[in-house]
Write a protein that holds these residues in place. Sequence first.
Motif, PDB file in Angstrom:
ATOM      1  N   ALA A 155       0.826  -1.215   0.000  1.00 33.77           N
ATOM      2  CA  ALA A 155       0.000   0.000   0.000  1.00 33.77           C
ATOM      3  C   ALA A 155       0.851   1.252   0.000  1.00 33.77           C
ATOM      4  N   SER A 156       1.994   1.203   0.677  1.00 35.14           N
ATOM      5  CA  SER A 156       2.863   2.383   0.732  1.00 35.14           C
ATOM      6  C   SER A 156       3.394   2.740  -0.650  1.00 35.14           C
ATOM      7  N   ALA A 157       3.731   1.715  -1.456  1.00 32.87           N
ATOM      8  CA  ALA A 157       4.237   1.979  -2.810  1.00 32.87           C
ATOM      9  C   ALA A 157       3.140   2.561  -3.689  1.00 32.87           C
ATOM     10  N   LEU A 158       1.927   2.030  -3.570  1.00 30.70           N
ATOM     11  CA  LEU A 158       0.816   2.543  -4.375  1.00 30.70           C
ATOM     12  C   LEU A 158       0.483   3.983  -3.999  1.00 30.70           C
ATOM     13  N   ALA A 159       0.532   4.277  -2.697  1.00 26.59           N
ATOM     14  CA  ALA A 159       0.251   5.641  -2.263  1.00 26.59           C
ATOM     15  C   ALA A 159       1.311   6.605  -2.768  1.00 26.59           C
ATOM     16  N   GLU A 160       2.573   6.194  -2.699  1.00 23.56           N
ATOM     17  CA  GLU A 160       3.649   7.055  -3.201  1.00 23.56           C
ATOM     18  C   GLU A 160       3.514   7.252  -4.701  1.00 23.56           C
ATOM     19  N   PHE A 161       3.185   6.180  -5.421  1.00 22.80           N
ATOM     20  CA  PHE A 161       3.023   6.268  -6.868  1.00 22.80           C
ATOM     21  C   PHE A 161       1.890   7.235  -7.222  1.00 22.80           C
ATOM     22  N   ALA A 162       0.761   7.119  -6.528  1.00 18.25           N
ATOM     23  CA  ALA A 162      -0.397   7.946  -6.844  1.00 18.25           C
ATOM     24  C   ALA A 162      -0.122   9.425  -6.602  1.00 18.25           C
ATOM     25  N   GLY A 163       0.700   9.727  -5.590  1.00 18.60           N
ATOM     26  CA  GLY A 163       0.932  11.120  -5.243  1.00 18.60           C
ATOM     27  C   GLY A 163       2.196  11.725  -5.800  1.00 18.60           C
ATOM     28  N   ALA A 164       2.956  10.952  -6.548  1.00 21.37           N
ATOM     29  CA  ALA A 164       4.267  11.416  -7.011  1.00 21.37           C
ATOM     30  C   ALA A 164       4.142  12.405  -8.158  1.00 21.37           C
ATOM     31  N   SER A 165       5.073  13.355  -8.186  1.00 20.07           N
ATOM     32  CA  SER A 165       5.143  14.305  -9.298  1.00 20.07           C
ATOM     33  C   SER A 165       6.244  13.931 -10.282  1.00 20.07           C
ATOM     34  N   ARG A 166       7.058  12.926  -9.924  1.00 20.84           N
ATOM     35  CA  ARG A 166       8.148  12.536 -10.826  1.00 20.84           C
ATOM     36  C   ARG A 166       7.584  11.769 -12.029  1.00 20.84           C
ATOM     37  N   PRO A 167       8.367  11.651 -13.108  1.00 19.91           N
ATOM     38  CA  PRO A 167       7.863  11.008 -14.322  1.00 19.91           C
ATOM     39  C   PRO A 167       7.592   9.518 -14.127  1.00 19.91           C
ATOM     40  N   PHE A 168       6.715   8.996 -14.977  1.00 21.18           N
ATOM     41  CA  PHE A 168       6.398   7.570 -15.031  1.00 21.18           C
ATOM     42  C   PHE A 168       6.660   7.092 -16.449  1.00 21.18           C
ATOM     43  N   GLY A 169       7.405   5.988 -16.570  1.00 16.62           N
ATOM     44  CA  GLY A 169       7.738   5.470 -17.887  1.00 16.62           C
ATOM     45  C   GLY A 169       7.453   3.988 -18.014  1.00 16.62           C
ATOM     46  N   PHE A 170       7.543   3.498 -19.231  1.00 20.98           N
ATOM     47  CA  PHE A 170       7.391   2.070 -19.519  1.00 20.98           C
ATOM     48  C   PHE A 170       8.604   1.593 -20.293  1.00 20.98           C
ATOM     49  N   TYR A 171       9.160   0.460 -19.866  1.00 17.43           N
ATOM     50  CA  TYR A 171      10.182  -0.222 -20.643  1.00 17.43           C
ATOM     51  C   TYR A 171       9.583  -1.523 -21.154  1.00 17.43           C
ATOM     52  N   VAL A 172       9.794  -1.833 -22.422  1.00 15.37           N
ATOM     53  CA  VAL A 172       9.320  -3.094 -22.997  1.00 15.37           C
ATOM     54  C   VAL A 172      10.529  -3.860 -23.503  1.00 15.37           C
ATOM     55  N   HIS A 173      10.782  -5.020 -22.877  1.00 19.27           N
ATOM     56  CA  HIS A 173      11.938  -5.822 -23.269  1.00 19.27           C
ATOM     57  C   HIS A 173      11.517  -6.843 -24.316  1.00 19.27           C
ATOM     58  N   VAL A 174      12.185  -6.792 -25.466  1.00 23.90           N
ATOM     59  CA  VAL A 174      11.945  -7.757 -26.542  1.00 23.90           C
ATOM     60  C   VAL A 174      13.183  -8.652 -26.603  1.00 23.90           C
ATOM     61  N   PRO A 175      13.082  -9.913 -26.146  1.00 29.09           N
ATOM     62  CA  PRO A 175      14.283 -10.702 -25.865  1.00 29.09           C
ATOM     63  C   PRO A 175      14.854 -11.472 -27.047  1.00 29.09           C
ATOM     64  N   TYR A 176      14.457 -11.134 -28.260  1.00 25.07           N
ATOM     65  CA  TYR A 176      14.863 -11.937 -29.413  1.00 25.07           C
ATOM     66  C   TYR A 176      16.008 -11.291 -30.182  1.00 25.07           C
ATOM     67  N   CYS A 177      16.918 -12.124 -30.660  1.00 24.59           N
ATOM     68  CA  CYS A 177      18.035 -11.684 -31.504  1.00 24.59           C
ATOM     69  C   CYS A 177      18.212 -12.673 -32.644  1.00 24.59           C
ATOM     70  N   ALA A 178      18.643 -12.164 -33.793  1.00 19.32           N
ATOM     71  CA  ALA A 178      18.947 -13.055 -34.911  1.00 19.32           C
ATOM     72  C   ALA A 178      20.183 -13.891 -34.608  1.00 19.32           C
ATOM     73  N   SER A 179      21.142 -13.304 -33.890  1.00 22.25           N
ATOM     74  CA  SER A 179      22.349 -14.009 -33.444  1.00 22.25           C
ATOM     75  C   SER A 179      22.830 -13.324 -32.175  1.00 22.25           C
ATOM     76  N   ARG A 180      23.638 -14.037 -31.391  1.00 21.14           N
ATOM     77  CA  ARG A 180      24.109 -13.469 -30.128  1.00 21.14           C
ATOM     78  C   ARG A 180      25.481 -12.828 -30.319  1.00 21.14           C
ATOM     79  N   CYS A 181      25.598 -11.555 -29.965  1.00 19.52           N
ATOM     80  CA  CYS A 181      26.894 -10.883 -30.014  1.00 19.52           C
ATOM     81  C   CYS A 181      27.790 -11.436 -28.911  1.00 19.52           C
ATOM     82  N   GLY A 182      29.076 -11.574 -29.203  1.00 19.24           N
ATOM     83  CA  GLY A 182      29.983 -12.241 -28.292  1.00 19.24           C
ATOM     84  C   GLY A 182      30.189 -11.546 -26.961  1.00 19.24           C
ATOM     85  N   TYR A 183      29.925 -10.236 -26.892  1.00 17.69           N
ATOM     86  CA  TYR A 183      30.153  -9.471 -25.660  1.00 17.69           C
ATOM     87  C   TYR A 183      28.889  -9.330 -24.821  1.00 17.69           C
TER      88      TYR A 183
END
Length: 406
Positions: free
Chosen positions: A19-47
Amino acid sequence: MPSAPPDGLPVPEDGSLPASALAEFAGASRPFGFYVHVPYCASRCGYCDFNTYTATELGGSASQGSYADDAIAEIRLARRLLGDADRPVETVFFGGGTPTLLPAADLARILGAIRDEFGLAAGAEVTTEANPESVDPAYLDTLLAGGFNRLSFGMQSAREHVLRVLDRRHTPGRPERCVAEARAAGFEHVNLDLIYGTPGESDDDWRASLDAVLGAGPDHVSAYALIVEDGTRLAGRVRRGELPMPDDDVLADRYLMADEAFEAAGLGWYEVSNWATDAAARCRHNELYWTGADWWGAGPGAHSHVGGVRWWNVRHPAAYAKRLAAGSSPGQGRELLGAEDRRVERILLELRLVEGVPRSLLTEVGRKAADRAVGDGLLVRDAGDRVVLTLRGRLLADAVVRDLVD
């Protein structure tokens, strides 16, 4: 395979937040973003040690074709869990992996779900990473029409022999053409990524890469020192003596070369590894991470932070899809960040920014360390009583920040 996250605390099956996290989220003035991870690669880079999978590694256990539906299911779960808080999304970032292995229409459909469930703030930044060989003008047109306004291309080097060591598959010159195609499509903001210090890369090779980037005319450049991550193919080659470990002095020289070239071309640093033509060209999504804002990370292995709770999803796409199909959270583990945890993280991350950190955030020991660093030419103290890394300090940023958090 990529290194695993910590075990953390268990995530409730339904993914519910304190509940504390939801309350902080609801009252926050800082930005909110979304990250979408797409885990597919045609080949794996060595590094690379990111949570990514090639078709061979996946076998028949997960489908790229259904991935958009899986991600949309998590976005809808996020809306239910975050309640009715009116926090329009200010930044969206599709990373990977190679997001552009999916059809452009699938990426637009995922973005549409975020817009439908949360709303996008006016002027929201919407970025996707792209492999240079995975896009063409028609693909870019579809992305722009779907609401994307920023692109980030993985260039790494302009030299073919350097790309071979990194196991990169694109053709030298293709990233520069991608910038031109993106501009022609109507994208205002374009980033090119570089890696320096690859075994076999000479100063001339690095200068050629810098010249190629600046000739392409992106408004943002990221340049990262090569790190040999445990468990990668590159680490195995170094361990066997096939390739030398990157030299710290060489890495420092390459950074100085890059900074000088970028500054001369009108790209100013705003984070240790990132340069932009002006404030509007900065990556606002990454700034959200660096300043401790809130974001939801959708996708296998994605990390999230809301109101002082950080959690991460199960890593394999098949396990991720199975949990969502069952109506469960894909969260694997989480941690609750206390006030001291958050203070330390602010120092660790914000010191890397051109704005630096306020001295008031430091303990007495940290303030004394900051004063010593000012005397040593590693930090400067500005009129707002903030401490900011100098150019020399940027080269030693990890050591400087360790002293400040002691």
